[in-house]
Write a protein that holds these residues in place. Sequence first.
Motif, PDB file in Angstrom:
ATOM      1  N   GLY A  99     -48.512  75.386  21.781  1.00 40.32           N
ATOM      2  CA  GLY A  99     -49.959  75.172  21.803  1.00 40.32           C
ATOM      3  C   GLY A  99     -50.668  75.960  20.710  1.00 40.32           C
ATOM      4  N   ALA A 100     -50.224  77.201  20.476  1.00 38.08           N
ATOM      5  CA  ALA A 100     -50.842  78.023  19.424  1.00 38.08           C
ATOM      6  C   ALA A 100     -50.594  77.416  18.043  1.00 38.08           C
ATOM      7  CB  ALA A 100     -50.290  79.444  19.483  1.00 38.08           C
ATOM      8  N   VAL A 101     -49.387  76.889  17.828  1.00 42.83           N
ATOM      9  CA  VAL A 101     -49.074  76.264  16.541  1.00 42.83           C
ATOM     10  C   VAL A 101     -49.908  74.999  16.347  1.00 42.83           C
ATOM     11  CG1 VAL A 101     -47.259  75.150  15.188  1.00 42.83           C
ATOM     12  CG2 VAL A 101     -46.764  77.243  16.447  1.00 42.83           C
ATOM     13  N   ILE A 102     -50.058  74.214  17.404  1.00 45.24           N
ATOM     14  CA  ILE A 102     -50.883  73.003  17.313  1.00 45.24           C
ATOM     15  C   ILE A 102     -52.330  73.376  17.017  1.00 45.24           C
ATOM     16  CG2 ILE A 102     -51.800  71.057  18.638  1.00 45.24           C
ATOM     17  CD1 ILE A 102     -49.129  70.935  20.108  1.00 45.24           C
ATOM     18  N   LEU A 103     -52.840  74.444  17.658  1.00 45.08           N
ATOM     19  CA  LEU A 103     -54.198  74.907  17.392  1.00 45.08           C
ATOM     20  C   LEU A 103     -54.343  75.348  15.936  1.00 45.08           C
ATOM     21  CD1 LEU A 103     -57.016  75.636  18.473  1.00 45.08           C
ATOM     22  CD2 LEU A 103     -56.102  77.886  19.106  1.00 45.08           C
ATOM     23  N   ALA A 104     -53.356  76.078  15.429  1.00 41.92           N
ATOM     24  CA  ALA A 104     -53.402  76.514  14.028  1.00 41.92           C
ATOM     25  C   ALA A 104     -53.338  75.319  13.086  1.00 41.92           C
ATOM     26  CB  ALA A 104     -52.254  77.482  13.743  1.00 41.92           C
TER      27      ALA A 104
ATOM     28  N   GLY B 174     -54.541  72.356  13.723  1.00 43.37           N
ATOM     29  CA  GLY B 174     -55.869  71.760  13.751  1.00 43.37           C
ATOM     30  C   GLY B 174     -56.881  72.517  12.925  1.00 43.37           C
ATOM     31  N   ARG B 175     -56.617  73.793  12.675  1.00 44.26           N
ATOM     32  CA  ARG B 175     -57.510  74.612  11.845  1.00 44.26           C
ATOM     33  C   ARG B 175     -57.012  74.696  10.410  1.00 44.26           C
ATOM     34  NH1 ARG B 175     -59.019  79.625  16.009  1.00 44.26           N
ATOM     35  NH2 ARG B 175     -59.981  78.311  17.606  1.00 44.26           N
TER      36      ARG B 175
ATOM     37  N   ALA C  28     -48.395  76.268   9.577  1.00 47.24           N
ATOM     38  CA  ALA C  28     -48.267  75.781  10.951  1.00 47.24           C
ATOM     39  C   ALA C  28     -47.834  74.317  10.966  1.00 47.24           C
ATOM     40  CB  ALA C  28     -49.589  75.957  11.689  1.00 47.24           C
ATOM     41  N   ARG C  29     -48.266  73.552   9.979  1.00 49.65           N
ATOM     42  CA  ARG C  29     -47.858  72.146   9.919  1.00 49.65           C
ATOM     43  C   ARG C  29     -46.366  72.028   9.664  1.00 49.65           C
ATOM     44  NH1 ARG C  29     -52.736  69.520   6.217  1.00 49.65           N
ATOM     45  NH2 ARG C  29     -54.450  70.023   7.640  1.00 49.65           N
ATOM     46  N   PHE C  30     -45.863  72.842   8.736  1.00 50.23           N
ATOM     47  CA  PHE C  30     -44.423  72.855   8.497  1.00 50.23           C
ATOM     48  C   PHE C  30     -43.674  73.154   9.793  1.00 50.23           C
ATOM     49  CE2 PHE C  30     -45.030  73.305   3.855  1.00 50.23           C
ATOM     50  CZ  PHE C  30     -43.992  72.503   3.420  1.00 50.23           C
TER      51      PHE C  30
END
Length: 570
Positions: free
Chosen positions: A320-325, A327-328, A333-335
């Motif tokens: 969830g934290a990676v998905i939030l990052a 989105g920002r 984080a996308r990698f």
Amino acid sequence: MPFRGSAVVVVAWLCAMLFVLATEAAAAPSRLPVLQAAALAPLDPAPTPDQVIHGGLDAGFRPLATTHTPNAVETRRWYRLTLDRDWHEDSAPVLNFTGATYIPITVYAPPDYRPQQLWFAQTDRPARFSRHHLALELPPDLRAGQPVYVQIAADSFTRQIRADVTDMATYQADDLNHVRVTTLFSSVQLTMILAALCLWLVLRDRVLLYFIGYTGCQLLNQLLTTGELYELPGSGLLVPLGTHVPWLFTALSAPLLLSFIIEFCELRVVTPRAANLLGAMRWPFLVIAALLCFPFAERMHLLASAFNFWFIVSQLYALGAVILATGRHGRQARFFLVAWLPQVLFTVVRLSQVLLALDLPRWLEYGMPATMAFCSVVVTIGLADLSLRARRERDMAHHLADHDALTGVLNRRALVKRLHDAAALARLQHQPLALIFLDMDHFKSVNDRFGHQTGDACLRAVAETIGDELRPSDSLGRYGGEEFVAMLPGTTQENAMAVAERIRHSIEVLQVHARGNTLQTTVSMGVASLLGTADSVDDLIARADDALYRAKTQGRNCVVAHTLVMVMAG
């Protein structure tokens, strides 16, 4: 949009791969004899092997609906395996057990019913098969109803152990395919670890250590789970530790993974609150890792269940934290999301399968190492991208430290340093070195009349014009205010005078357009050259500055050499 497209491609590829694995796992209708299992009820006192293998307790065996032969926590268990018809295949039958891991199994097979121990961590003799299953060749003339007795040792945890029988040719082919697949996935992970290690030796970046740590622990745990690690030299030292070793590597990989996510995805910058909570979630794993080192740990179901539960919770929160990052607009984080999402999903399914005591399907068995290898590859690409960005930022910082922000040429500090290096090289190679000191004429009046922005435009235009007349090996720097210095290695004073005259003429005809104004400017220049081995850089600059002063006093817009032999005016 490009990221979403890449994610779709990755997920589609993963699904296709899993579909192929699942298709291969679908068993064709078997023409082999069917294995039947019967269990002996627990007796007090426990029966001896002689009592069992001589048929004295055959009446106590009760048929089972499946060939699952689970172990027990309290005592060893006995099973009797038989075929429903005689064996008439071209190759001998192979009895194999799935899911036994570290539980010793003793098989008493005809014709002599001598004990043959199968153990996952067995290192006392060369293995005939891989450790994919615990396997044993049975007599090729095995008859229907002829018993094979199996004793499964007690263990701290009850495990679903499945017995199966197949012909030697088929088993060897499947075993070879298993070795090829596991070797491929393990080699990919090991290669990525070595690549990250090489990067760390150069960059000394902490995030690379986290990657090497968590990926290395995962790889070692995978090799222990498949048993391949026990084929390596020195692996016998791990045998007495039993299940402590894989549990320990799993417990250590979790906090290292969370640390890697925080650093690699830059969560402290992008999502600081999530990063703080994720950092706090690492400590229970370290406590569990310490407890797993004690002998009582493997008898504590609660400890294992607590670890599995906390592992799932931390992984889902980290996702969830990676998905939030992401989105920002977190690039790293996308990698990581593309790399890690398949592994998280498979990990949750795998833990659920363990907690529910279900059979391990083939697609899940090979899907786990496949996603781990895939994650290692993509994350390594992300690490390379991170290193490339760090290198670009470092190069940019070096460029800004050495160059004038307004004109883009070298600043005074960098120019003097480069001049010292060029002077030392010129003395060593006995080559000439010339210096041109330039000063814009009446520049203060430009600032006073047209403003500083127009003056800045003049400085940039003059610097660009000077640079156009120089060679790639020459250096140009802003010495201060409207003063510039050009260094010409391998150039005599006479040749430097010719270069200076070209520069003077180019600037004289230069028209600068800025803020609706068109203006022209001129420059005065002094030229000096390195005199000998005892000559210093400071003396060289002083002579060029003195020549520049004389050019100013002689009417400006001219070039004067320090020897005062030649004066060229426009």
